[in-house]
Design a protein around this motif. Structure first.
Motif, PDB file in Angstrom:
ATOM      1  N   CYS A 153       0.830  -0.992  -0.161  1.00  0.00           N
ATOM      2  CA  CYS A 153      -0.173   0.162   0.005  1.00  0.00           C
ATOM      3  C   CYS A 153       0.743   1.324   0.069  1.00  0.00           C
ATOM      4  O   CYS A 153       0.532   2.263  -0.541  1.00  0.00           O
ATOM      5  CB  CYS A 153      -0.963   0.078   1.270  1.00  0.00           C
ATOM      6  SG  CYS A 153      -2.202  -0.948   1.042  1.00  0.00           S
ATOM      7  N   ASP A 215      -5.683   1.315   7.365  1.00  0.00           N
ATOM      8  CA  ASP A 215      -6.584   1.010   6.322  1.00  0.00           C
ATOM      9  C   ASP A 215      -7.773   2.272   6.213  1.00  0.00           C
ATOM     10  O   ASP A 215      -8.254   2.557   5.087  1.00  0.00           O
ATOM     11  CB  ASP A 215      -7.370  -0.085   6.396  1.00  0.00           C
ATOM     12  CG  ASP A 215      -6.454  -1.581   6.215  1.00  0.00           C
ATOM     13  OD1 ASP A 215      -5.616  -1.234   5.231  1.00  0.00           O
ATOM     14  OD2 ASP A 215      -6.520  -2.372   6.794  1.00  0.00           O
ATOM     15  N   THR A 218      -7.290   5.051   3.635  1.00  0.00           N
ATOM     16  CA  THR A 218      -7.812   4.928   2.120  1.00  0.00           C
ATOM     17  C   THR A 218      -9.174   5.869   1.988  1.00  0.00           C
ATOM     18  O   THR A 218      -9.430   6.288   0.998  1.00  0.00           O
ATOM     19  CB  THR A 218      -8.062   3.615   1.936  1.00  0.00           C
ATOM     20  OG1 THR A 218      -9.244   3.085   2.844  1.00  0.00           O
ATOM     21  CG2 THR A 218      -7.116   2.639   1.823  1.00  0.00           C
TER      22      THR A 218
END
Length: 951
Positions: A153, A215, A218
């Protein structure tokens, strides 16, 4: 009327960021909801652990909170189930955001995210109570997948500075938290520190917060998405340049850009895997050779003649013959395939012939690798790849031994019955050779360059190879070797073989990276000085400080070795590799002579001088560095430094293999971490069953490793405490092994390895079902003969402190040594005010000579059976405990010495020497009936033909 898509109208439209926010909300709700519910309903139960409860421990761990108790478990599972939908959506949108033409990484990260989501469901819905093994498998898989997901990522982040900043911060916090997490877990599990588990719990919860928050970032990138999926900012297919692309464009002329700047090709990945496996096979055969050679002087009790096979590695001398060198290079595949006879040696039953097969395989393999390096010298990129594969092969061998309790699964001392994977290893080795040799080698031997055109001494280059090969083999071929160098006993003040063996493997990987990317620094005198300091610290200090020196040394040796090999191929391989392996062999013998001085010619000169061996090792490496720094007078392509324009993309595939090995070692460390919840066999009777056994270096009469056979007898005899003698296997000639690791983990026992390899003894070890509160290692007076090791340990037996001493006295040929040792040990035992059990090898006749000092008013010790006159070596003595039984069990073909066993009751007076029938003894105090008569597997009660019991 429904809106029409072609007009741009939508039924429902919402920002893609809501997928990320939904994932964040429900994930946090699962954990925090379970925490609130658990604290409200079962606070005292969920803060309780195996050692302490409230108030010492006052905050619950994640696992205790989301575990088996209703309703917190249900709260957690319900919200995690809801989270899964958003999670799949997040992974899918991230792929849409980062996918680029001709790019493989986004696909890899996509499937990593899917896998990670599924494994999360595995450990969520299968608790440790349901199925401990599968719970751990899913949990470890999830944690391992977190690393590539996080790094992927970061690499694929769109050009959004705010999101990139948060990802870097959260990733750093996540991985940084792992260090204190592991530290406090060890403080709790090993040291049993009150409150340590609460501190550990805070770091564990922090991991959850950082993982979910990573996360959540995002949401900043998904603002450009609108669902029904309509990309309003044009970022969805990443036609706008991502951060990683921009970085690689700027760095395209630098090593990192050359490594990661192009697409992923599976064919090249398989090439790297095949090359690395060939390196693994080389190190597997080389590390097995010494172990097979050791079998013969071990059973001959002196020089046997088979020691000559140590010189098998000097076969590269043959490459000094030009026609033979050309023949080997042109037929390198055939030579490699022939060398695999070393892997098939496990099929040979007779020890002599098995040694012949392995010696031939090692000789052929050394010949093949030296020829390969020399032949590729005109192609620096391919030469680097071969060296990298060989180095990774060593790391793979160390990881394999880490996973298999210091045995390599394809060694010829193993077979299917004692843990070997020989057949699978051979098949994979054949496939790897065929794959990695499908392209012909370079034509380095045909270059017209003469030796006079090359500066640097071939002799110095050979010395450098000898030093580095010896360092790699003696210190890094097993992850526990340097740890046992600095081991000082309990309480634990230094690293443990598990989990800290993974640290050694990490150091090896870091060293290889430095050698590849910073080759100038790796062969500099500055780095040599750092490595030399590390070697000195490892040799002179114990515990963590000593290990820090070893960690630095591991990095240095792995980093400098590629430069030393590149320097060596400037010269004739017959000189550099042949002489290098010859000097390496002399060092192998020297580091055995430091402890085996009583059995070899001129041995006393090397007595207890590991420091000399380490000094010579570093001086040899320094000689190699000096030669490597000498520039070539020729501008031939063969000897000039590889230009930066040489493609380095191939490096990435070896780095992927290296990363996979590091993840595997971390997983092994997690899986093998001891539970420390051991229970004696007969705790209701407060019984202690103690044994003493000389196991002859865990190599049986037929040259097979004996750990599993030893395990079976110890388990069936229900030993709570056992002393082993002749146990130090951490030398090249013994395979750099530690058989106690397997026994301790399989039997569920604490272990003290005893004086380490740098203490120059044949070793003694203690395994105990009872916690080892304290232990001290002793080297008893030995002015003439070999050193006599002893462990003096204090065990917590049913709440009472009891001392246990494990001791191996000197040889029969050195009576003065044994007299001094007897006085030393007897005084040591006499000064102990606690109950005490001596598990020993005394070399004396009952009721004569030194026996009367061991069993005397000085020591206050009693013989377990004064009427047993058929003893010479093994004795069990005791004081302050009630002795209830004594037995002698035959060895079968495991070793040359029987197992002696005594039973004692803690907290009762010593009793008398009156022998009573078994039917007058409580069933819980009896010996197993399994070994009566003919017994099983060659083990039976002998001498008395049955156990003895006492009032």
């Amino acid at each position: 009327m429904a809106p029409r898509y072609k007009d741009g109208d939508v039924v429902v439209a919402f920002s893609g960021s809501w997928i990320a926010w939904a994932h964040t909300f429900f994930a946090y709700a699962a954990f925090i909801g379970a925490l609130i519910t658990g604290v409200s309903l079962h606070y005292h139960k969920i803060v309780q652990n195996e050692h302490y409860g409230y108030p010492e421990e006052w905050f619950p761990s994640v696992s205790a909170t989301i575990g088996d108790r209703y309703p917190e478990r249900s709260v957690f599972q319900i919200f995690i189930a809801i989270t899964s939908g958003a999670r799949f959506g997040l992974v899918f949108l991230w792929y849409l955001l980062t996918a680029r033409p001709n790019s493989t990484l986004p696909k890899v990260i996509f499937w990593t995210g899917i896998f990670r989501t599924l494994t999360c469901g595995g450990w969520t819905y299968i608790t440790s109570t349901d199925d401990h093994d599968w719970h751990d498998i899913f949990m470890i898989s999830y944690l391992v997948a977190t690393l590539p997901w996080t790094l992927g990522c970061l690499a694929l982040s769109p050009n959004n500075p705010k999101a990139v900043k948060y990802r870097k911060i959260l990733a750093s916090l996540f991985f940084g938290t792992l260090v204190p997490l592991i530290y406090y877990f060890i403080q709790h599990k090993v040291h049993k520190v009150p409150g340590a588990y609460t501190t550990y719990a805070f770091f564990e919860w922090s991991l959850i917060l950082f993982d979910v928050a990573f996360d959540a970032v995002t949401a900043l990138d998904f603002e450009g998405f609108e669902l029904i999926v309509k990309d309003v900012k044009g970022t969805s297919r990443a036609y706008k340049q991502a951060v990683a692309d921009t970085f690689l464009e700027k760095e395209k002329d630098k090593p990192v850009g050359q490594v990661f700047g192009k697409g992923f090709l599976w064919a090249e990945a398989f090439d790297a895997i095949a090359d690395a496996f060939n390196g693994y096979v080389f190190w597997s055969m080389l590390t097995s050779l010494g172990l097979l050679v050791w079998y013969f002087p071990l059973w001959h009790m002196g020089i046997s003649g088979y020691e000559a096979f140590v010189m098998s590695t000097a076969s590269p001398f043959l490459l000094g013959i030009r026609p033979l060198r050309s023949l080997v290079i042109r037929n390198i595949r055939t030579v490699h395939l022939i060398s695999l006879t070393g892997l098939l040696a496990f099929l040979v039953v007779k020890p002599e012939f098995r040694l012949f097969a392995v010696g031939f395989g090692v000789a052929t393999s050394c010949l093949a690798w030296a020829a390969t390096w020399y032949a590729e010298r005109s192609q620096p990129a391919r030469l680097e790849a071969r060296i990298c594969a060989w180095s990774i092969g060593l790391i793979a061998s160390s990881v394999a031994k880490f996973a298999f309790w210091t045995n390599n699964p394809i060694w010829p001392t193993l077979h299917a019955g004692n843990g070997g994977w020989n057949k699978l290893g051979f098949v994979l080795a054949v496939l790897a050779v065929i794959r990695s040799t499908r392209r012909p080698l370079g034509n380095g031997i045909e270059l017209p360059t003469t030796e006079k055109q090359v500066k640097g001494s071939p002799t110095l280059a050979a010395l450098g190879l000898a030093g580095s090969f010896f360092a790699l083999h003696s210190l890094l071929s097993d992850s526990s070797t340097m740890i046992l160098w600095v081991w000082e006993g309990y309480p634990v003040r230094g690293p443990l073989a598990v989990p800290h063996g993974a640290y050694t493997i990490l150091a090896m990987g870091l060293g290889l990276l430095i050698g590849l990317f910073y080759d100038g620094f790796s062969r500099s005198w500055t780095f040599f000085g750092i490595g030399a300091i590390g070697a000195a610290i490892l040799t002179a200090y114990d515990n963590w400080f000593g290990y820090y020196g070893g960690f630095v040394l591991a990095i240095y040796v792995m980093a400098v070795t590629p430069s030393l090999i590149i320097s060596a191929v400037r010269h004739s391989p017959g000189t550099t590799f042949g002489l290098g392996f010859l000097i390496y062999n002399i060092m192998v013998l020297a580091h055995v002579w430091v402890v085996a001085y009583a059995f070899v010619p001129g041995g006393p000169l090397m007595r207890e001088h590991t420091d000399w061996v380490v000094t010579a090792m570093m001086l040899f490496i320094g000689a190699g560095v000096y030669s490597a720094l000498a520039p070539s007078s020729s501008r031939s392509k063969a000897f000039s430094k590889p230009p930066q324009t040489i493609p380095r993309k191939q490096r990435s595939y070896y780095l992927y293999v290296l990363l996979a090995l590091q993840l595997l070692s971390a997983s092994v460390a997690y899986l093998r971490f001891p539970s420390y919840d051991y229970t004696p066999y007969h705790k209701d009777e407060k019984l202690v069953t103690a044994g003493i056994w000389t196991i002859h270096f865990s190599l049986d009469n037929d040259m097979w490793t004996a750990e599993r056979r030893i395990r079976d007898l110890v388990k069936e005899m229900e030993l709570d405490v056992v002393g082993f003698l002749e146990t130090d296997l951490q030398r090249i000639i013994m395979g750099n092994r530690d058989f106690t690791q397997y026994l301790a983990e399989d039997l569920g026992m604490y272990v003290d390895y005893g004086p380490g390899p740098d203490k120059h003894t044949w070793g003694c070890a203690l395994l105990s079902k009872f916690p080892i509160v304290n232990s001290t290692h002793h080297l008893l007076p030995s002015p003439v003969g070999e050193l006599a090791p002893a462990i003096h340990a204090t065990l917590d037996m049913y709440g009472e402190m009891v001392d246990v001493v494990v001791f191996h006295s000197g040889q029969e040929e050195d009576p003065e040594d044994r007299r001094l040792q007897t006085a030393y040990l007897s005084q040591l035992m006499g000064e102990s005010s606690r109950p005490l059990i001596l598990l020993s090898y005394l070399v004396t006749v009952p009721h004569q000579g030194n026996y009367n000092t061991y069993v005397s008013e000085l020591s206050h010790m009693k013989d377990i059976d004064p009427s047993d006159l058929d003893r010479w070596c093994e004795y069990i003595l005791y004081k302050g405990l009630r002795r209830t039984g004594y037995a002698r069990v035959s060895r079968s073909t495991i070793t040359d010495t029987e197992l002696q066993v005594g039973k004692f009751v803690v907290g009762e007076s010593e009793g008398s020497d009156i022998v009573v029938p078994e039917d007058q003894v409580s069933p819980g105090l009896r010996f197993p009936s399994l070994f009566r008569g003919e017994g099983v597997r060659g083990h039976r009660y002998h001498v008395f033909d049955e156990p003895r019991y006492y009032e």
